[in-house]
Motif scaffolding. Sequence first.
Motif, PDB file in Angstrom:
ATOM      1  N   HIS A 186       0.836  -1.208   0.000  1.00 20.88           N
ATOM      2  CA  HIS A 186       0.000   0.000   0.000  1.00 20.88           C
ATOM      3  C   HIS A 186       0.866   1.252   0.000  1.00 20.88           C
ATOM      4  CE1 HIS A 186      -3.431   2.546   0.573  1.00 20.88           C
ATOM      5  NE2 HIS A 186      -2.990   2.961   1.745  1.00 20.88           N
ATOM      6  N   ILE A 187       1.942   1.237   0.760  1.00 16.79           N
ATOM      7  CA  ILE A 187       2.861   2.381   0.758  1.00 16.79           C
ATOM      8  C   ILE A 187       3.498   2.537  -0.620  1.00 16.79           C
ATOM      9  CG2 ILE A 187       5.013   3.294   1.725  1.00 16.79           C
ATOM     10  CD1 ILE A 187       4.174   1.872   4.374  1.00 16.79           C
ATOM     11  N   ALA A 188       3.917   1.425  -1.233  1.00 22.63           N
ATOM     12  CA  ALA A 188       4.526   1.483  -2.568  1.00 22.63           C
ATOM     13  C   ALA A 188       3.530   2.021  -3.595  1.00 22.63           C
ATOM     14  CB  ALA A 188       5.031   0.095  -2.984  1.00 22.63           C
ATOM     15  N   PHE A 189       2.281   1.555  -3.545  1.00 23.48           N
ATOM     16  CA  PHE A 189       1.246   2.064  -4.443  1.00 23.48           C
ATOM     17  C   PHE A 189       1.043   3.560  -4.233  1.00 23.48           C
ATOM     18  CE2 PHE A 189      -0.539  -2.007  -5.835  1.00 23.48           C
ATOM     19  CZ  PHE A 189      -1.074  -1.656  -7.054  1.00 23.48           C
ATOM     20  N   SER A 190       0.993   3.988  -2.975  1.00 27.00           N
ATOM     21  CA  SER A 190       0.752   5.397  -2.667  1.00 27.00           C
ATOM     22  C   SER A 190       1.898   6.277  -3.141  1.00 27.00           C
ATOM     23  CB  SER A 190       0.526   5.577  -1.163  1.00 27.00           C
ATOM     24  OG  SER A 190      -0.612   4.856  -0.765  1.00 27.00           O
ATOM     25  N   VAL A 191       3.129   5.798  -2.979  1.00 21.61           N
ATOM     26  CA  VAL A 191       4.285   6.559  -3.468  1.00 21.61           C
ATOM     27  C   VAL A 191       4.204   6.721  -4.985  1.00 21.61           C
ATOM     28  CG1 VAL A 191       6.794   6.435  -3.813  1.00 21.61           C
ATOM     29  CG2 VAL A 191       5.816   6.018  -1.549  1.00 21.61           C
ATOM     30  N   LYS A 192       3.884   5.641  -5.683  1.00 18.65           N
ATOM     31  CA  LYS A 192       3.769   5.732  -7.152  1.00 18.65           C
ATOM     32  C   LYS A 192       2.600   6.623  -7.566  1.00 18.65           C
ATOM     33  CE  LYS A 192       4.002   1.247  -7.768  1.00 18.65           C
ATOM     34  NZ  LYS A 192       4.699   0.308  -6.911  1.00 18.65           N
ATOM     35  N   ARG A 193       1.533   6.608  -6.790  1.00 18.28           N
ATOM     36  CA  ARG A 193       0.392   7.481  -7.097  1.00 18.28           C
ATOM     37  C   ARG A 193       0.780   8.940  -6.878  1.00 18.28           C
ATOM     38  NH1 ARG A 193      -2.831   9.113 -10.149  1.00 18.28           N
ATOM     39  NH2 ARG A 193      -4.771   9.957  -9.408  1.00 18.28           N
ATOM     40  N   LEU A 194       1.533   9.223  -5.817  1.00 16.13           N
ATOM     41  CA  LEU A 194       2.034  10.575  -5.593  1.00 16.13           C
ATOM     42  C   LEU A 194       2.972  11.000  -6.715  1.00 16.13           C
ATOM     43  CD1 LEU A 194       2.575  10.397  -1.766  1.00 16.13           C
ATOM     44  CD2 LEU A 194       1.122  12.054  -2.940  1.00 16.13           C
ATOM     45  N   HIS A 195       3.768  10.074  -7.201  1.00 15.52           N
ATOM     46  CA  HIS A 195       4.637  10.377  -8.336  1.00 15.52           C
ATOM     47  C   HIS A 195       3.815  10.778  -9.554  1.00 15.52           C
ATOM     48  CE1 HIS A 195       8.291   7.875  -6.788  1.00 15.52           C
ATOM     49  NE2 HIS A 195       8.090   8.972  -6.094  1.00 15.52           N
ATOM     50  N   ASP A 196       2.619  10.206  -9.704  1.00 20.81           N
ATOM     51  CA  ASP A 196       1.757  10.578 -10.816  1.00 20.81           C
ATOM     52  C   ASP A 196       1.287  12.032 -10.683  1.00 20.81           C
ATOM     53  OD1 ASP A 196       0.549   9.816 -13.281  1.00 20.81           O
ATOM     54  OD2 ASP A 196      -1.392   9.675 -12.259  1.00 20.81           O
ATOM     55  N   PHE A 197       1.236  12.545  -9.448  1.00 21.77           N
ATOM     56  CA  PHE A 197       0.922  13.959  -9.203  1.00 21.77           C
ATOM     57  C   PHE A 197       2.160  14.840  -9.333  1.00 21.77           C
ATOM     58  CE2 PHE A 197      -2.535  12.093  -6.574  1.00 21.77           C
ATOM     59  CZ  PHE A 197      -3.614  12.782  -7.105  1.00 21.77           C
ATOM     60  N   ASP A 198       3.310  14.237  -9.620  1.00 18.04           N
ATOM     61  CA  ASP A 198       4.594  14.931  -9.669  1.00 18.04           C
ATOM     62  C   ASP A 198       5.000  15.441  -8.278  1.00 18.04           C
ATOM     63  OD1 ASP A 198       6.888  15.588 -11.029  1.00 18.04           O
ATOM     64  OD2 ASP A 198       6.132  17.475 -11.835  1.00 18.04           O
ATOM     65  N   LYS A 199       4.648  14.651  -7.263  1.00 13.39           N
ATOM     66  CA  LYS A 199       4.984  14.967  -5.878  1.00 13.39           C
ATOM     67  C   LYS A 199       5.924  13.891  -5.335  1.00 13.39           C
ATOM     68  CE  LYS A 199       2.060  18.381  -5.625  1.00 13.39           C
ATOM     69  NZ  LYS A 199       2.564  19.555  -6.259  1.00 13.39           N
ATOM     70  N   PRO A 200       6.770  14.242  -4.367  1.00 13.35           N
ATOM     71  CA  PRO A 200       7.677  13.238  -3.802  1.00 13.35           C
ATOM     72  C   PRO A 200       6.921  12.185  -2.990  1.00 13.35           C
ATOM     73  CG  PRO A 200       7.921  15.334  -2.656  1.00 13.35           C
ATOM     74  CD  PRO A 200       6.968  15.564  -3.802  1.00 13.35           C
ATOM     75  N   GLY A 201       7.448  10.990  -2.991  1.00 10.59           N
ATOM     76  CA  GLY A 201       6.823   9.883  -2.281  1.00 10.59           C
ATOM     77  C   GLY A 201       6.789  10.056  -0.780  1.00 10.59           C
ATOM     78  N   LEU A 202       7.599  10.955  -0.256  1.00 10.63           N
ATOM     79  CA  LEU A 202       7.634  11.199   1.188  1.00 10.63           C
ATOM     80  C   LEU A 202       6.276  11.669   1.703  1.00 10.63           C
ATOM     81  CD1 LEU A 202       9.442  11.112   3.649  1.00 10.63           C
ATOM     82  CD2 LEU A 202      10.110  13.455   3.169  1.00 10.63           C
ATOM     83  N   PHE A 203       5.466  12.254   0.834  1.00 12.18           N
ATOM     84  CA  PHE A 203       4.127  12.699   1.237  1.00 12.18           C
ATOM     85  C   PHE A 203       3.240  11.522   1.641  1.00 12.18           C
ATOM     86  CE2 PHE A 203       3.996  16.946  -1.299  1.00 12.18           C
ATOM     87  CZ  PHE A 203       4.999  17.456  -0.497  1.00 12.18           C
ATOM     88  N   ALA A 204       3.648  10.290   1.346  1.00 11.01           N
ATOM     89  CA  ALA A 204       2.877   9.109   1.741  1.00 11.01           C
ATOM     90  C   ALA A 204       2.803   8.979   3.257  1.00 11.01           C
ATOM     91  CB  ALA A 204       3.476   7.846   1.126  1.00 11.01           C
ATOM     92  N   VAL A 205       3.638   9.700   3.970  1.00  8.99           N
ATOM     93  CA  VAL A 205       3.586   9.717   5.431  1.00  8.99           C
ATOM     94  C   VAL A 205       2.207  10.183   5.900  1.00  8.99           C
ATOM     95  CG1 VAL A 205       4.555  10.853   7.486  1.00  8.99           C
ATOM     96  CG2 VAL A 205       6.062  10.043   5.679  1.00  8.99           C
ATOM     97  N   ALA A 206       1.546  10.999   5.092  1.00  9.41           N
ATOM     98  CA  ALA A 206       0.205  11.491   5.452  1.00  9.41           C
ATOM     99  C   ALA A 206      -0.785  10.349   5.628  1.00  9.41           C
ATOM    100  CB  ALA A 206      -0.300  12.462   4.390  1.00  9.41           C
ATOM    101  N   LEU A 207      -0.505   9.197   5.049  1.00  6.45           N
ATOM    102  CA  LEU A 207      -1.402   8.049   5.196  1.00  6.45           C
ATOM    103  C   LEU A 207      -1.359   7.451   6.598  1.00  6.45           C
ATOM    104  CD1 LEU A 207      -0.754   6.363   1.762  1.00  6.45           C
ATOM    105  CD2 LEU A 207      -2.822   7.566   2.476  1.00  6.45           C
ATOM    106  N   PHE A 208      -0.440   7.908   7.425  1.00  6.02           N
ATOM    107  CA  PHE A 208      -0.326   7.403   8.795  1.00  6.02           C
ATOM    108  C   PHE A 208      -0.807   8.417   9.837  1.00  6.02           C
ATOM    109  CE2 PHE A 208       2.758   4.975   6.364  1.00  6.02           C
ATOM    110  CZ  PHE A 208       2.370   3.699   6.701  1.00  6.02           C
ATOM    111  N   ILE A 209      -1.330   9.552   9.380  1.00  5.41           N
ATOM    112  CA  ILE A 209      -1.839  10.576  10.285  1.00  5.41           C
ATOM    113  C   ILE A 209      -3.365  10.441  10.339  1.00  5.41           C
ATOM    114  CG2 ILE A 209      -2.009  13.057  10.730  1.00  5.41           C
ATOM    115  CD1 ILE A 209       0.553  13.370   9.023  1.00  5.41           C
TER     116      ILE A 209
END
Length: 123
Positions: free
Chosen positions: A69-92
């Motif tokens: 799920h984290i890997a999918f979210s990072v790749k989805r963020l990459h589709d927004f042209d955003k860094p994968g580090l924003f996937a941390v928001a999935l844990f808040i």
Amino acid sequence: MPDKSAFFWLFFRFTGRVSRAAYVLGFLLMLVVMSFPLYQFMRVPPESAMAQLWSVLFGLTFLVFLWAHIAFSVKRLHDFDKPGLFAVALFIPIVSIIAFVALCFYPGTPGPNQYGQQTNSPR
């Protein structure tokens, strides 16, 4: 025969981009697969050896799909042209719900970006 490296990339790598459809379908697949050991655990008596086995299998499945799920979210963020580090928001708490909905429904960057030439590919 399907390409196993593409399957491995889709679920376990952090490079490339995925589309909204691939993200939602991948999440649903993970949810269904993860539900099976939980369902089996609920069917057996709690103090039985089978309950222990199904609970361990559920725990292992959960850990594997947490990574996926984290890997999918990072790749989805990459589709927004955003860094994968924003996937941390999935844990808040609460923010995670908003972030998940945004990843599911908002379109990504059309055309190439710094994370790949097209969606649903490693590069």
